[in-house]
Design a protein around this motif. Sequence first.
Motif, PDB file in Angstrom:
ATOM      1  N   ALA A  92       0.827  -1.212   0.000  1.00 27.23           N
ATOM      2  CA  ALA A  92       0.000   0.000   0.000  1.00 27.23           C
ATOM      3  C   ALA A  92       0.861   1.261   0.000  1.00 27.23           C
ATOM      4  O   ALA A  92       0.345   2.356  -0.183  1.00 27.23           O
ATOM      5  CB  ALA A  92      -0.911   0.000   1.223  1.00 27.23           C
ATOM      6  N   PRO A  94       2.670   4.195  -1.233  1.00 22.44           N
ATOM      7  CA  PRO A  94       2.487   4.812  -2.556  1.00 22.44           C
ATOM      8  C   PRO A  94       3.825   5.141  -3.234  1.00 22.44           C
ATOM      9  O   PRO A  94       4.209   6.296  -3.333  1.00 22.44           O
ATOM     10  CB  PRO A  94       1.696   6.083  -2.228  1.00 22.44           C
ATOM     11  N   LEU A  95       4.514   4.108  -3.679  1.00 20.89           N
ATOM     12  CA  LEU A  95       5.801   4.302  -4.337  1.00 20.89           C
ATOM     13  C   LEU A  95       5.762   3.709  -5.737  1.00 20.89           C
ATOM     14  O   LEU A  95       5.126   2.672  -5.958  1.00 20.89           O
ATOM     15  CB  LEU A  95       6.908   3.603  -3.543  1.00 20.89           C
ATOM     16  N   GLN A  99      11.015   4.592  -7.657  1.00 17.48           N
ATOM     17  CA  GLN A  99      11.309   5.107  -6.309  1.00 17.48           C
ATOM     18  C   GLN A  99      11.804   3.998  -5.373  1.00 17.48           C
ATOM     19  O   GLN A  99      12.704   4.229  -4.561  1.00 17.48           O
ATOM     20  CB  GLN A  99      10.059   5.772  -5.719  1.00 17.48           C
ATOM     21  N   ALA A 138       3.023   1.824 -10.056  1.00 18.07           N
ATOM     22  CA  ALA A 138       2.991   1.794  -8.591  1.00 18.07           C
ATOM     23  C   ALA A 138       3.233   0.354  -8.138  1.00 18.07           C
ATOM     24  O   ALA A 138       2.770  -0.586  -8.785  1.00 18.07           O
ATOM     25  CB  ALA A 138       1.638   2.284  -8.091  1.00 18.07           C
ATOM     26  N   GLU A 141       0.463  -2.228  -7.897  1.00 18.05           N
ATOM     27  CA  GLU A 141      -0.218  -2.708  -9.104  1.00 18.05           C
ATOM     28  C   GLU A 141       0.515  -3.881  -9.759  1.00 18.05           C
ATOM     29  O   GLU A 141       0.089  -4.370 -10.801  1.00 18.05           O
ATOM     30  CB  GLU A 141      -0.322  -1.569 -10.128  1.00 18.05           C
TER      31      GLU A 141
ATOM     32  N   LEU B 238      -5.138   7.778  -0.162  1.00 19.91           N
ATOM     33  CA  LEU B 238      -4.743   6.483  -0.724  1.00 19.91           C
ATOM     34  C   LEU B 238      -5.889   5.771  -1.443  1.00 19.91           C
ATOM     35  O   LEU B 238      -5.665   4.760  -2.103  1.00 19.91           O
ATOM     36  CB  LEU B 238      -4.158   5.594   0.384  1.00 19.91           C
ATOM     37  N   GLY B 242      -1.892   5.924  -5.964  1.00 18.33           N
ATOM     38  CA  GLY B 242      -0.848   5.070  -5.427  1.00 18.33           C
ATOM     39  C   GLY B 242       0.517   5.704  -5.591  1.00 18.33           C
ATOM     40  O   GLY B 242       1.528   5.012  -5.566  1.00 18.33           O
ATOM     41  N   ARG B 243       0.550   7.021  -5.819  1.00 16.61           N
ATOM     42  CA  ARG B 243       1.817   7.750  -6.026  1.00 16.61           C
ATOM     43  C   ARG B 243       2.162   8.542  -4.770  1.00 16.61           C
ATOM     44  O   ARG B 243       1.263   9.064  -4.095  1.00 16.61           O
ATOM     45  CB  ARG B 243       1.694   8.732  -7.188  1.00 16.61           C
ATOM     46  N   LEU B 244       3.463   8.690  -4.505  1.00 21.00           N
ATOM     47  CA  LEU B 244       3.891   9.291  -3.246  1.00 21.00           C
ATOM     48  C   LEU B 244       3.483  10.753  -3.110  1.00 21.00           C
ATOM     49  O   LEU B 244       2.724  11.114  -2.203  1.00 21.00           O
ATOM     50  CB  LEU B 244       5.414   9.152  -3.103  1.00 21.00           C
ATOM     51  N   SER B 247      -0.210  11.511  -3.301  1.00 24.28           N
ATOM     52  CA  SER B 247      -0.942  11.055  -2.108  1.00 24.28           C
ATOM     53  C   SER B 247      -0.729  12.029  -0.946  1.00 24.28           C
ATOM     54  O   SER B 247      -1.677  12.328  -0.208  1.00 24.28           O
ATOM     55  CB  SER B 247      -0.531   9.630  -1.721  1.00 24.28           C
ATOM     56  N   ILE B 305      -8.350   0.235  -7.745  1.00 25.47           N
ATOM     57  CA  ILE B 305      -7.078  -0.334  -8.159  1.00 25.47           C
ATOM     58  C   ILE B 305      -6.005  -0.165  -7.092  1.00 25.47           C
ATOM     59  O   ILE B 305      -4.964  -0.764  -7.180  1.00 25.47           O
ATOM     60  CB  ILE B 305      -6.578   0.295  -9.479  1.00 25.47           C
ATOM     61  N   ILE B 306      -6.268   0.651  -6.108  1.00 22.76           N
ATOM     62  CA  ILE B 306      -5.277   0.874  -5.061  1.00 22.76           C
ATOM     63  C   ILE B 306      -5.527  -0.118  -3.932  1.00 22.76           C
ATOM     64  O   ILE B 306      -6.657  -0.354  -3.547  1.00 22.76           O
ATOM     65  CB  ILE B 306      -5.377   2.323  -4.524  1.00 22.76           C
ATOM     66  N   ARG B 307      -4.432  -0.711  -3.398  1.00 22.23           N
ATOM     67  CA  ARG B 307      -4.586  -1.759  -2.398  1.00 22.23           C
ATOM     68  C   ARG B 307      -4.649  -1.238  -0.972  1.00 22.23           C
ATOM     69  O   ARG B 307      -4.606  -2.015  -0.041  1.00 22.23           O
ATOM     70  CB  ARG B 307      -3.414  -2.733  -2.505  1.00 22.23           C
ATOM     71  N   ALA B 308      -4.622   0.062  -0.778  1.00 25.56           N
ATOM     72  CA  ALA B 308      -4.555   0.589   0.595  1.00 25.56           C
ATOM     73  C   ALA B 308      -5.779   0.188   1.385  1.00 25.56           C
ATOM     74  O   ALA B 308      -6.851   0.089   0.835  1.00 25.56           O
ATOM     75  CB  ALA B 308      -4.463   2.091   0.557  1.00 25.56           C
TER      76      ALA B 308
END
Lengths: 305, 308
Positions: A92, A94-95, A99, A138, A141, B238, B242-244, B247, B305-308
Amino acid sequence: MSEPAVNFENVSFTYPGAEFPALEHVSLRVEQGERLGVLGPNGGGKSTLLKLALGLLSLQSGRVTLFGLAPQEARRRGMIGYVPQRAELELAMPLSVWQVVEVAATWRRAPWSRAADARERVREALLLAGADELKEKAVGELSGGQLQRVLIARALVVRPRMLVLDEPMVGIDAVGQERFAQLLDRIHRERGITMLTVTHDVRAIVAGSDRVACLARRLHSHTSPEGLTPRVLAEVFSHDIAGVGGALRGTHIHAHGPEEHCPDVHETGAGGPAPGACGHVCGHDHGPHEASTKRDDHPASGGGA
Amino acid sequence: MRTIEYLSIPELAEMYFQAALAGLAVVTLCGVLSVFVVVKRLGFVGQGVSHAALGGVGVAAIVAAFGLIPGDGTSAAGLWQWAIVTAFCVLSAVGIAAAGDRRALPFDTAIGMFLVGSMALGAILVQIGRETATSRGQSGMTQSWESILFGSIMGTGLGDVALAWGACIGVLLVLWGVRRPLLFWGFDSATSRAFGVPASGVKYALMVLLAVAVVTAMRLTGVILATALLVLPGATALRLTGRLWPSIGFSVGSGVLALLAGLVLSIETDWQAGPSVVVVQCVLFVAACVAGWLKGRMVTGKGPIIRA
């Protein structure tokens, strides 16, 4: 004569409070440029061996050196690239792939060093690991096989002299495993990097090792991947690790002959793997002549490549 | 609209803008940390540390009762109390991390013990402090329990604004300094040591920064709702990316939006400001869930699509 890449001399290790040692009088030597696979059942001391090699556990008895240095020093000099199991990753986070690899290259970069150098190393590692096309993605994914390539790139970015791989094939499907084995072959061919693979999966050993050490608390045998006969496998995987009445008592080993099909249920295509090529150690409680009907432990199941 | 009438009165407008200024520092600070709190599942740590603050309030009450620090409602008294509570919270955060590290206790059990132990200690010390202050003829600590529990942002002074921005800038500078090992540890704490990352140091640093953020946030939302500012913005962001950097941007942005909308809601409805901010933040989270789901449908034809 050059120093061995890894040298364990009569190493024993017992965790505090444990009744039995995790490792007992283990001596092991890996030459530079060699690919050694350490094969053994769960609880057989593979992870302990790996942590001692990485300097993450304090040595109790014996001696461990990497390229003639203490493990901590070898690690500090960036001589070791570690590819861990994927179970404990925070997907989870976010990288991006770039990165993840860049952070490994730059986390202790001096402020005066050139950022362009770090970028070049990241680019080179991603290319070598075949993960260049993933760099913008990411990490959350990625499929299992893609993530494994990213972890290889992260290990390569420190330009190590040795790669240490912990259960590298777990969670990758059959096609992905084949591609992954080819990738390790290519890295070894191009860079001559020493590789130490620790796994319970016979296919990972066969695919990526020149020599195999069978470990179940003690080292049982050294052999070539071709020398992993049903008898050798049965001896290693039925070893009573926890002492009398150990964890593996009553389990059945698929030490089937080269012409026989594994009786377990496979998901890797019609008819399962090639005769004799299974290497699946079944943990289900059934007789030696019965087929297991469960498939939860099978190393072939998992994500895509 | 009541807000326009409210802001047309200079005294009330000044109060509103000071609250907004202090709040902006708090939501910026918490918004950046929130992404790490959510990913590393540290939400309950925030709850434990914020409740541990009551122990710090108790210690401050005792010290004030003996006249060692001012106990009235002046800025100096508030500053002293903030310093004592911060020190208490930092020690609690380090204690929780140490208990979890040594595996003497399961991590959530350690948090729970610090939480209830500090609350009980705080309640007893405040009572003793008030009795001692009365017997010694001192004013003692005059802050109400309600303001401690639910915050009192509309009573924010310029000193509080300076303090909040000082904490915000300080924490952000430290975060920037440790960003690389923090990101490595955040993604793969189990392996980071094998790459030489001082994993324990990074973890303790994050816990201390969290403690400072919690204490600063408490002035806005109080003890009870401080965790909300550390959990909801990151969780909201989140769901969307999914990008730093996006987010972190979404996280801070949703915090700022919730703050301003919450303050307006508070004026319009006469509800308390802290809970109003949190309610808006919850609504934003639900909206982000819906947006994330729709985005996932458009990209993959499936769910988010984001796993958070």
